[in-house]
Design an enzyme around this catalytic site. Structure first.
Site, PDB file in Angstrom:
ATOM      1  N   HIS A  41      54.139  73.213  37.242  1.00 56.78           N
ATOM      2  CA  HIS A  41      52.803  73.430  37.816  1.00 56.78           C
ATOM      3  C   HIS A  41      52.610  74.854  38.315  1.00 56.78           C
ATOM      4  O   HIS A  41      53.563  75.620  38.522  1.00 56.78           O
ATOM      5  CB  HIS A  41      52.530  72.420  38.947  1.00 56.78           C
ATOM      6  N   CYS A  77      60.131  70.284  42.045  1.00 59.56           N
ATOM      7  CA  CYS A  77      59.251  70.614  40.920  1.00 59.56           C
ATOM      8  C   CYS A  77      59.517  72.039  40.436  1.00 59.56           C
ATOM      9  O   CYS A  77      60.198  72.824  41.094  1.00 59.56           O
ATOM     10  CB  CYS A  77      57.793  70.467  41.321  1.00 59.56           C
TER      11      CYS A  77
END
Length: 579
Positions: free
Chosen positions: A462, A481
């Protein structure tokens, strides 16, 4: 099935009968062309009559059956022990290692396993060399010959399997591991071994079993180079002292120049104790590759990296050779690789890198997992639902200390049905049945774009509002992440639709501030991998910090001695002396 290497007299007799029958039938047809003979010579039919096994084969059969009974509960059809059983059962228990030519090729190949970072003694090399005399000793018993044959076959098949897919089962080291092991066709593999034995080309099997990508050969070459350097005494450690800066003079400069030269860095033609520009450029290159501040100053962190002993770097290469055996077969076609310890993401097309970007990965105590998945869709202008771990460990303490934290970060409170509730109605000292969701838009923790793929860890690729952190050399900043520096470029490659989803189209869709899901036309494989070495120009290898300390347990497993499962079966009876 008859032994394809040493046919017995019965095999030759059957073959002769069959040939004779064909010749007689051909002669009868030649005498009466165009007609079917009913009175001429009859074709002799070769009828195979089961013959008793020879004495060596009988000993092999007995020991194979003993092993099978002892391991009846083991469900490992492709384990080396079971493959050995299959080999002899398909070969009617005939001995495979009947001449010194193939045996000598095998012993040489087993010795060369060290060049792959593996231990030749895992394949009973010393024991095979000790027992080799049975091949030429007329007084060797069938049992001694059978013992040698079983050990040689086990060593050969196990070594080939380890080269093909690795010695260590990665799932025993990492509960997240879900990569498919390198598949092989057992029947074809065993046939290849039989063919090599028949042709006297056993040594070629080992080269064919190694991973084919060039990276594997580069790692082997680097390992050989470091071992040569270690045999020569390694590199001299640099003494501690004041920070060494360009333009200064210091007795340590000569040692630094030699050290960088041994690592493959171009240091120019400088001599003496002057820290010159060429040496500065070489040290900066070393610092960049070690994920250190590339200022050209020899400070404590750089000194520590330079002084890592050659022996430790050899072990680091061995660990990554094993990873290469696990993973290099996965690198085919179009795919994305997150190189965790290298802080980068790479997009490959036709197996070649065509795009890369810096990334931020998980902190050591919230490490990014290693696993395989497929990218299936993107979310533009995503909302962010706070994972329970982050809520408990990170967000709640901030809310308790600052009642305005939720509003400042555009976080909404939702109940179990997804309905927005008042933050004032929640007992923040012990909240239950709520989740926090951050609105889409600037400042969202996921940025303006998320690249999603199925996984059990709530991990994504992301965007991030923390762009400033990409300037850091080491970037373990996330909660697991992968934060991508240029995610819109990657999105364009994944969508692969220049007409609708070119750079301008992606920007326009994001600028609407509307949350939108965009499906990929076809999934793209994603590999989250962990390497602590990097391949550089001219075959040079650089070394990375082991940010999650994954090398030590891998090396411990790699160094765990393997005893041939056939040693307990064949016993340790003294073989005949070497001729």
């Amino acid at each position: 099935m008859q032994n394809p290497i040493v046919p017995d007299r019965y095999s030759r007799a059957v073959c002769s009968i069959a040939v004779l029958g064909l010749l007689l039938g051909a002669a009868a047809r030649a005498q009466q062309p165009g007609t079917a003979s009913t009175t001429g010579p009859q074709v002799v039919q070769a009828v195979a009559v089961e013959q008793p096994l020879g004495p060596v084969a009988e000993q092999i059969r007995e020991q194979v059956e003993q092993w099978r009974v002892a391991h009846a509960e083991v469900d490992a059809a492709t384990s080396p022990g079971h493959v050995v059983v299959a080999f002899y059962e398909q070969n009617r228990f005939a001995p495979a290692w009947t001449g010194p030519g193939n045996v000598d090729q095998l012993l040489t190949a087993l010795g060369e396993m060290a060049a792959d970072g593996l231990d030749p003694q895992d394949y009973a090399l010393d024991e095979l060399q000790r027992r080799r005399g049975v091949l030429l000793d007329p007084l060797a018993t069938p049992r001694q010959r059978a013992q040698f044959d079983l050990l040689a076959t086990d060593a050969c098949l196990t070594a080939l399997l380890h080269l093909y897919r690795g010695k260590v089962d990665p799932a025993t080291l990492d509960t997240h591991w879900n990569f498919d092991p390198h598949q092989f066709d057992q029947s074809r593999g065993l046939q290849a071994v039989r063919d090599a034995l028949a042709r006297g080309t056993v040594g070629s099997l080992f080269e064919r079993a190694r991973p084919r990508p060039a990276q594997y050969g580069q790692l082997r070459t680097a390992l050989a180079g470091l071992r040569t350097l270690a045999a020569q005494g390694g590199w001299a450690p640099l003494a501690d002292g004041p920070t060494l800066k360009p333009g200064s003079r210091d007795p340590r400069v000569a040692v630094l120049r030699r050290r960088l030269q041994q690592g493959g860095y171009p240091v120019g033609d400088g001599v003496g104790d002057l820290y010159d520009p060429a040496l500065e450029a070489a040290l900066k290159q070393f610092q960049r590759e070690q994920y250190l501040v590339a200022d050209g100053h020899l400070g404590k962190a750089t000194l520590a990296a330079l002084n890592v002993p050659v022996a430790a770097r050899i072990e680091q290469l061995r660990a990554n050779l094993e990873r290469a055996r696990w993973l290099l077969h996965q690198l085919q076609g179009k795919f994305v690789v997150v190189d965790i310890a290298g802080y980068q993401v790479v997009y490959y097309r036709d197996g070649k890198p065509v795009w890369r970007s810096r990334v931020q990965v998980g902190k050591p105590y919230r490490s990014t997992p290693v696993f395989k998945s497929e990218i299936t869709y993107l979310t533009l202008n995503p909302t962010w639902t706070v994972p329970p771990t982050i809520l408990k460990s990170d967000i709640l303490p901030k809310i308790r200390n600052n009642p305005g934290y939720l509003a400042a970060n555009r976080l909404r409170v939702l109940d179990g049905q997804g309905r927005v509730v008042s933050a004032a109605s929640v007992n923040w000292s012990n909240p239950h049945g709520i989740v926090l969701r951050q609105d889409a838009g600037p400042g969202n923790s996921l940025g303006r774009l998320v690249i999603r793929f199925p996984n059990d860890y709530a991990v994504y690729l992301h965007d991030t509002p923390h762009q400033e952190l990409f300037a850091r050399e080491q970037r373990p900043f996330s909660s697991g992440c992968i934060r991508v520096e240029r995610p819109r470029e990657l999105a364009g490659l994944l969508l692969d639709d220049p007409q609708h989803w070119n750079a301008q189209g992606i920007d326009r869709a994001i600028d609407t501030l509307k949350t939108q899901t965009v499906m990929l036309r076809e999934p793209v494989p994603l590999l989250l991998a962990y390497w602590t070495v990097d391949l550089r120009e001219a075959g040079r290898i650089s070394f990375r910090p082991d940010i999650y300390q994954r090398d030590p347990p891998l090396l411990a497993a790699l160094d765990r001695p393997r005893a041939s499962p056939w040693l307990s079966t064949v016993g340790a009876a003294a073989p005949p002396a070497q001729p």
